[in-house]
Enzyme design. Structure first.
Site, PDB file in Angstrom:
ATOM      1  N   ASP A   8       0.868  -1.178   0.000  1.00 28.78           N
ATOM      2  CA  ASP A   8       0.000   0.000   0.000  1.00 28.78           C
ATOM      3  C   ASP A   8       0.904   1.227   0.000  1.00 28.78           C
ATOM      4  O   ASP A   8       2.140   1.103  -0.057  1.00 28.78           O
ATOM      5  CB  ASP A   8      -0.935  -0.040   1.215  1.00 28.78           C
ATOM      6  CG  ASP A   8      -2.216   0.739   0.989  1.00 28.78           C
ATOM      7  OD1 ASP A   8      -2.326   1.460  -0.019  1.00 28.78           O
ATOM      8  OD2 ASP A   8      -3.131   0.630   1.830  1.00 28.78           O
ATOM      9  N   GLU A  10       0.030   4.580   1.881  1.00 27.54           N
ATOM     10  CA  GLU A  10      -0.080   5.536   2.980  1.00 27.54           C
ATOM     11  C   GLU A  10       0.936   5.282   4.090  1.00 27.54           C
ATOM     12  O   GLU A  10       1.325   6.200   4.811  1.00 27.54           O
ATOM     13  CB  GLU A  10      -1.500   5.523   3.555  1.00 27.54           C
ATOM     14  CG  GLU A  10      -2.548   6.126   2.645  1.00 27.54           C
ATOM     15  CD  GLU A  10      -3.149   5.115   1.677  1.00 27.54           C
ATOM     16  OE1 GLU A  10      -4.143   5.445   1.000  1.00 27.54           O
ATOM     17  OE2 GLU A  10      -2.632   3.979   1.603  1.00 27.54           O
ATOM     18  N   HIS A  60      -2.411  -0.089  -3.993  1.00 26.37           N
ATOM     19  CA  HIS A  60      -2.902   1.243  -3.636  1.00 26.37           C
ATOM     20  C   HIS A  60      -3.633   1.921  -4.795  1.00 26.37           C
ATOM     21  O   HIS A  60      -3.101   2.017  -5.906  1.00 26.37           O
ATOM     22  CB  HIS A  60      -1.731   2.136  -3.214  1.00 26.37           C
ATOM     23  CG  HIS A  60      -2.127   3.558  -2.977  1.00 26.37           C
ATOM     24  ND1 HIS A  60      -2.818   3.967  -1.862  1.00 26.37           N
ATOM     25  CD2 HIS A  60      -1.946   4.676  -3.727  1.00 26.37           C
ATOM     26  CE1 HIS A  60      -3.037   5.271  -1.922  1.00 26.37           C
ATOM     27  NE2 HIS A  60      -2.517   5.727  -3.061  1.00 26.37           N
ATOM     28  N   HIS A 104      -1.670   1.005   6.552  1.00 27.97           N
ATOM     29  CA  HIS A 104      -2.130   2.092   7.429  1.00 27.97           C
ATOM     30  C   HIS A 104      -3.253   1.605   8.335  1.00 27.97           C
ATOM     31  O   HIS A 104      -3.852   0.559   8.095  1.00 27.97           O
ATOM     32  CB  HIS A 104      -2.629   3.272   6.593  1.00 27.97           C
ATOM     33  CG  HIS A 104      -3.709   2.881   5.627  1.00 27.97           C
ATOM     34  ND1 HIS A 104      -5.030   2.780   5.995  1.00 27.97           N
ATOM     35  CD2 HIS A 104      -3.651   2.527   4.315  1.00 27.97           C
ATOM     36  CE1 HIS A 104      -5.754   2.392   4.948  1.00 27.97           C
ATOM     37  NE2 HIS A 104      -4.927   2.226   3.914  1.00 27.97           N
ATOM     38  N   HIS A 115      -7.812   5.226   7.136  1.00 20.03           N
ATOM     39  CA  HIS A 115      -9.113   5.042   6.506  1.00 20.03           C
ATOM     40  C   HIS A 115      -9.301   3.543   6.291  1.00 20.03           C
ATOM     41  O   HIS A 115      -8.392   2.756   6.541  1.00 20.03           O
ATOM     42  CB  HIS A 115      -9.211   5.776   5.160  1.00 20.03           C
ATOM     43  CG  HIS A 115      -8.293   5.239   4.114  1.00 20.03           C
ATOM     44  ND1 HIS A 115      -6.955   5.559   4.055  1.00 20.03           N
ATOM     45  CD2 HIS A 115      -8.499   4.366   3.095  1.00 20.03           C
ATOM     46  CE1 HIS A 115      -6.385   4.923   3.045  1.00 20.03           C
ATOM     47  NE2 HIS A 115      -7.296   4.171   2.444  1.00 20.03           N
ATOM     48  N   GLU A 134      -8.212  -2.476   6.723  1.00 24.22           N
ATOM     49  CA  GLU A 134      -7.502  -3.184   5.661  1.00 24.22           C
ATOM     50  C   GLU A 134      -6.518  -4.219   6.224  1.00 24.22           C
ATOM     51  O   GLU A 134      -6.348  -5.299   5.658  1.00 24.22           O
ATOM     52  CB  GLU A 134      -6.782  -2.167   4.774  1.00 24.22           C
ATOM     53  CG  GLU A 134      -7.761  -1.258   4.045  1.00 24.22           C
ATOM     54  CD  GLU A 134      -7.102  -0.121   3.293  1.00 24.22           C
ATOM     55  OE1 GLU A 134      -5.952  -0.296   2.833  1.00 24.22           O
ATOM     56  OE2 GLU A 134      -7.731   0.949   3.159  1.00 24.22           O
TER      57      GLU A 134
END
Length: 276
Positions: A8, A10, A60, A104, A115, A134
């Site tokens: 990902d 972030e 991502h 994240h 998020h 996630e």
């Protein structure tokens, strides 16, 4: 030894803001290279441990953030979308271990760029009644496939979330959240050395396959939009507990794949693409 890396953005070293991680952002091109460097550190660790087959999935947003020529030559890249298995596209029982890079924390946490899958559109998620984002959903799905997660990298909040979910997973904090869009950054070379070392150490002995799930799971998602929840009720097996909350039962990884359909429906209704 076959290793799978889901990456990902972030939670990548040095990145703290939407301009760092979204196409068109003023620092996105730099963010892409920072992403590749964190991945390459994980690949080097896997190679040092004896891995001979390494798959990297760009997980991502548009899922074509990694510049292929910037990736370590020992790794193959899965790039682009749509992907039925989202952040775990290409993960198979034949993999000996999975590594999560740049992850994240979930929606509502005070982590960097926190998020759950769709920015502000998903308010909360639960897997079998347990708050999940996630990290937890990907971990549970990998376990259902039969692949242990051995390392996660991200900010300190993501690392804490992973440890609370499964304390056996090694974590590497590459930054320390000050707020949702600010962090105390670990020096880049130090962070990448730590990633490489953690991956190599986690694979130094054969990872133990996770136990198979005993029963179907229940996934519950609370959306910001009642329209999204109402539309999802048209999918067989989806029920609601209130005007914005839907749930479904099933076995992972099928439930994870179904959730991907939910996100595509939500994206079509809100004009907000899932960016994970």
């Amino acid at each position: 030894m076959r290793i799978y890396i889901s990456v990902d953005m972030e939670g990548i070293t040095g990145l703290v803001d939407a301009d760092d991680v979204q196409p068109g952002g003023r620092d996105y091109e730099r963010g892409r290279l920072m992403m590749a460097e964190d991945v390459n550190a994980a690949v080097r660790g896997a190679v040092a441990a004896g891995a001979t087959d390494i798959t990297v999935n760009d997980a991502h947003g548009p899922m074509r953030n990694l510049v292929p020529e910037a990736l370590h030559p020992a790794a193959r890249l899965i790039r682009g979308k749509p992907k039925q298995m989202l952040m775990l596209e290409g993960l198979a029982p034949e993999h000996d271990a999975a590594v999560f890079v740049g992850y994240h924390s979930r929606a509502g946490a005070l982590g960097v760029l926190s998020h759950s899958f769709m920015g502000h559109e998903i308010e909360d998620m639960w897997l079998d009644g347990r708050p999940v984002g996630e990290i937890g959903l990907a971990h549970a799905t990998a376990a259902a496939i039969g692949v242990p997660v051995t390392v996660l990298t991200g900010d300190d909040c993501a690392c804490t979330e992973m440890t609370e979910w499964d304390a056996s997973v090694r974590t590497v904090a590459v930054k320390y959240a000050r707020d949702r869009f600010s962090a105390d950054l670990r020096p880049s070379e130090e962070a990448r050395a730590a990633i490489e070392k953690a991956v190599a150490a986690s694979l130094s002995v054969p990872p133990k396959a996770p136990a198979a799930a005993a029963a179907p799971s229940a996934l519950t998602v609370r959306w910001q939009s009642a329209s999204v929840a109402s539309t999802l009720l048209g999918i067989p097996g989806v029920t609601s507990s209130d005007s914005r909350t839907v749930q479904a039962q099933g076995t992972l990884p099928d439930l994870y794949r179904l959730f991907g359909v939910w996100m595509r429906v939500a994206a079509s209704l809100t004009n907000q693409p899932p960016y994970c």
